[in-house]
Design a protein around this motif. Sequence first.
Motif, PDB file in Angstrom:
ATOM      1  N   THR A  99       0.936  -1.249  -0.057  1.00  0.00           N
ATOM      2  CA  THR A  99      -0.097   0.096   0.239  1.00  0.00           C
ATOM      3  C   THR A  99       0.764   1.472  -0.120  1.00  0.00           C
ATOM      4  O   THR A  99       1.647   1.220   0.987  1.00  0.00           O
ATOM      5  CB  THR A  99      -0.743  -0.097   1.314  1.00  0.00           C
ATOM      6  OG1 THR A  99      -1.224  -0.860   0.933  1.00  0.00           O
ATOM      7  CG2 THR A  99      -1.482   1.423   0.907  1.00  0.00           C
ATOM      8  N   VAL A 100       0.889   1.417  -1.187  1.00  0.00           N
ATOM      9  CA  VAL A 100       1.567   3.421  -0.925  1.00  0.00           C
ATOM     10  C   VAL A 100       0.380   4.633  -0.431  1.00  0.00           C
ATOM     11  O   VAL A 100      -0.467   4.654  -1.040  1.00  0.00           O
ATOM     12  CB  VAL A 100       1.800   3.651  -2.604  1.00  0.00           C
ATOM     13  CG1 VAL A 100       2.286   5.085  -2.657  1.00  0.00           C
ATOM     14  CG2 VAL A 100       2.856   2.669  -3.270  1.00  0.00           C
ATOM     15  N   VAL A 101       1.066   4.907   0.924  1.00  0.00           N
ATOM     16  CA  VAL A 101       0.033   6.883   1.421  1.00  0.00           C
ATOM     17  C   VAL A 101       0.917   7.577   0.615  1.00  0.00           C
ATOM     18  O   VAL A 101       1.708   7.748   0.348  1.00  0.00           O
ATOM     19  CB  VAL A 101       0.416   6.075   2.373  1.00  0.00           C
ATOM     20  CG1 VAL A 101      -0.784   7.825   3.384  1.00  0.00           C
ATOM     21  CG2 VAL A 101      -0.418   5.485   3.579  1.00  0.00           C
TER      22      VAL A 101
ATOM     23  N   ARG B 216       7.452  -2.664 -15.304  1.00  0.00           N
ATOM     24  CA  ARG B 216       7.860  -1.177 -15.316  1.00  0.00           C
ATOM     25  C   ARG B 216       6.850  -0.409 -14.383  1.00  0.00           C
ATOM     26  O   ARG B 216       5.414   0.047 -15.333  1.00  0.00           O
ATOM     27  CB  ARG B 216       8.307  -0.942 -16.326  1.00  0.00           C
ATOM     28  CG  ARG B 216       9.840  -0.935 -17.155  1.00  0.00           C
ATOM     29  CD  ARG B 216      10.623  -0.993 -16.009  1.00  0.00           C
ATOM     30  NE  ARG B 216      11.859  -2.275 -16.328  1.00  0.00           N
ATOM     31  CZ  ARG B 216      13.089  -1.722 -16.341  1.00  0.00           C
ATOM     32  NH1 ARG B 216      13.325  -1.289 -14.894  1.00  0.00           N
ATOM     33  NH2 ARG B 216      14.004  -2.774 -16.631  1.00  0.00           N
ATOM     34  N   CYS B 217       7.053   1.026 -13.673  1.00  0.00           N
ATOM     35  CA  CYS B 217       7.069   2.114 -13.135  1.00  0.00           C
ATOM     36  C   CYS B 217       6.274   2.973 -14.058  1.00  0.00           C
ATOM     37  O   CYS B 217       7.208   3.816 -14.935  1.00  0.00           O
ATOM     38  CB  CYS B 217       6.976   2.668 -11.895  1.00  0.00           C
ATOM     39  SG  CYS B 217       6.025   4.402 -11.897  1.00  0.00           S
ATOM     40  N   THR B 218       4.757   3.094 -14.662  1.00  0.00           N
ATOM     41  CA  THR B 218       4.333   3.868 -15.320  1.00  0.00           C
ATOM     42  C   THR B 218       4.514   5.408 -16.056  1.00  0.00           C
ATOM     43  O   THR B 218       4.166   6.310 -16.057  1.00  0.00           O
ATOM     44  CB  THR B 218       2.939   3.895 -16.726  1.00  0.00           C
ATOM     45  OG1 THR B 218       2.180   3.394 -15.253  1.00  0.00           O
ATOM     46  CG2 THR B 218       2.773   2.290 -16.920  1.00  0.00           C
ATOM     47  N   ILE B 219       4.775   5.870 -14.455  1.00  0.00           N
ATOM     48  CA  ILE B 219       4.310   6.911 -13.588  1.00  0.00           C
ATOM     49  C   ILE B 219       5.868   7.209 -13.538  1.00  0.00           C
ATOM     50  O   ILE B 219       6.286   7.586 -11.740  1.00  0.00           O
ATOM     51  CB  ILE B 219       3.347   7.391 -12.657  1.00  0.00           C
ATOM     52  CG1 ILE B 219       3.347   6.988 -11.624  1.00  0.00           C
ATOM     53  CG2 ILE B 219       2.339   7.604 -13.132  1.00  0.00           C
ATOM     54  CD1 ILE B 219       2.274   7.372 -10.441  1.00  0.00           C
ATOM     55  N   TYR B 220       7.126   6.461 -13.873  1.00  0.00           N
ATOM     56  CA  TYR B 220       8.516   6.933 -12.863  1.00  0.00           C
ATOM     57  C   TYR B 220       8.625   8.187 -12.415  1.00  0.00           C
ATOM     58  O   TYR B 220       9.173   8.430 -11.343  1.00  0.00           O
ATOM     59  CB  TYR B 220       9.070   5.884 -13.464  1.00  0.00           C
ATOM     60  CG  TYR B 220      10.695   6.032 -12.746  1.00  0.00           C
ATOM     61  CD1 TYR B 220       9.956   4.630 -12.111  1.00  0.00           C
ATOM     62  CD2 TYR B 220      11.534   6.220 -13.016  1.00  0.00           C
ATOM     63  CE1 TYR B 220      11.773   4.486 -11.433  1.00  0.00           C
ATOM     64  CE2 TYR B 220      13.125   6.206 -12.345  1.00  0.00           C
ATOM     65  CZ  TYR B 220      12.940   5.339 -11.107  1.00  0.00           C
ATOM     66  OH  TYR B 220      13.984   4.845 -10.415  1.00  0.00           O
TER      67      TYR B 220
HETATM   68  S1  SF4 Z   1       4.323   0.591  -9.733  1.00  0.00           S
HETATM   69 FE1  SF4 Z   1       5.564   3.123  -9.620  1.00  0.00          FE
HETATM   70  S2  SF4 Z   1       4.028   4.289  -8.496  1.00  0.00           S
HETATM   71 FE2  SF4 Z   1       3.174   2.284  -8.080  1.00  0.00          FE
HETATM   72  S3  SF4 Z   1       4.136   1.455  -6.495  1.00  0.00           S
HETATM   73 FE3  SF4 Z   1       5.650   0.922  -8.005  1.00  0.00          FE
HETATM   74  S4  SF4 Z   1       6.671   2.635  -7.993  1.00  0.00           S
HETATM   75 FE4  SF4 Z   1       5.450   2.956  -6.343  1.00  0.00          FE
END
Ligand code: SF4
Length: 109
Positions: free
Chosen positions: A29-31, A70-74
């Motif tokens: 979980t990303v707060v 891969r993160c699409t909003i890196y």
């Molecule tokens: S995909 Fe990107 S925004 Fe989502 S948890 Fe991973 S690093 Fe964070």
Amino acid sequence: MDISPDPYAESIDPGVQCSNCEAVCCRLTVVLMPEDHVPDWLVEHDIRGLETLAKGDDGWCAALDPNTFRCTIYDERPAICRKYAMGSPSCRDERRKWRQVPTPIMLTS
Ligand code: SF4
């Protein structure tokens, strides 16, 4: 100028790389913090009213490309993602837990 050594540097395992991982930290979980600016469609609220990153049905962050891991909003990823250190004890723990998940058994008739 203070150039104190990084107190966490010794706990990093340099043998652990994102390139051989299935982005298991992106299931956490990303707060979101006030300074984070992510697209509106990625913002959800938990039961306490905290803003969190949306997850997909698969449990991974909705911003993760499931084909490439891969993160699409890196470039705009939240602060907590930036601070999560590759090879840190927490990273290694998530990888260990992921490897322990039993592979589903396919039932055939
Ligand atoms: S995909 Fe990107 S925004 Fe989502 S948890 Fe991973 S690093 Fe964070």
